[in-house]
Design a protein around this motif. Sequence first.
Motif, PDB file in Angstrom:
ATOM      1  N   PHE A  16       0.865  -1.296  -0.143  1.00 29.25           N
ATOM      2  CA  PHE A  16       0.042  -0.067  -0.053  1.00 29.25           C
ATOM      3  C   PHE A  16       0.747   1.120  -0.104  1.00 29.25           C
ATOM      4  O   PHE A  16       0.321   2.460   0.000  1.00 29.25           O
ATOM      5  N   GLN A  17       2.395   1.133   0.019  1.00 27.42           N
ATOM      6  CA  GLN A  17       2.999   2.558   0.156  1.00 27.42           C
ATOM      7  C   GLN A  17       4.229   2.107  -1.014  1.00 27.42           C
ATOM      8  O   GLN A  17       4.454   1.080  -1.415  1.00 27.42           O
ATOM      9  N   THR A  18       4.572   3.352  -1.540  1.00 25.56           N
ATOM     10  CA  THR A  18       5.679   3.176  -2.496  1.00 25.56           C
ATOM     11  C   THR A  18       6.526   4.265  -2.306  1.00 25.56           C
ATOM     12  O   THR A  18       6.151   5.217  -1.181  1.00 25.56           O
ATOM     13  N   ASP A  19       7.667   4.436  -2.887  1.00 23.69           N
ATOM     14  CA  ASP A  19       8.504   5.850  -2.314  1.00 23.69           C
ATOM     15  C   ASP A  19       8.725   6.550  -3.702  1.00 23.69           C
ATOM     16  O   ASP A  19       8.697   6.091  -4.789  1.00 23.69           O
ATOM     17  N   VAL A  20       9.480   7.637  -3.457  1.00 29.33           N
ATOM     18  CA  VAL A  20      10.021   8.613  -4.631  1.00 29.33           C
ATOM     19  C   VAL A  20      10.581   8.036  -5.527  1.00 29.33           C
ATOM     20  O   VAL A  20      10.249   8.174  -6.837  1.00 29.33           O
ATOM     21  N   ALA A  21      11.804   7.335  -5.179  1.00 29.21           N
ATOM     22  CA  ALA A  21      12.561   6.468  -6.164  1.00 29.21           C
ATOM     23  C   ALA A  21      11.880   5.748  -7.124  1.00 29.21           C
ATOM     24  O   ALA A  21      11.987   5.593  -8.394  1.00 29.21           O
TER      25      ALA A  21
END
Length: 138
Positions: A16-21
């Motif tokens: 449910f989450q991801t990051d900028v990269a």
Amino acid sequence: MTDSAAAAFFTARLAFQTDVADVHAALAGDSPGFVLVDSRSRAAWAQGRIPGAVHLPTAEIGQRAPALLDPAVPVVTYCWGPGCNGATRAALALTRLGYAVREMLGGIEYWTREGLPVATDDGLTRAEPDPLTVPCGC
């Protein structure tokens, strides 16, 4: 906490989450597989946004999402940064409407701090990468 409980917790976070990269890498490809939604206010949008993002303030999701977003395409939400829960609120609202949603950790703050491009009405800008978030090669 048991190992299985911890594994379930971390598996859910990654689902449910991801990051900028990861968002940047996906957007740089031919088909990111999601639509990026900026859930901030109009004033914040005018200050700068991630290129290619769709502007959909959280308060307008119920009215505007069906016209802007394809329910078959996953959504990634973002807001200001770690001190803001706007992306979480937007993700919840979109989830309740039936969209598959992930939240981008760090928001536009970390996007900017990593030196990635920011769109404004005048064109693209880039800040110098923050050495606390990007290796400096020193």
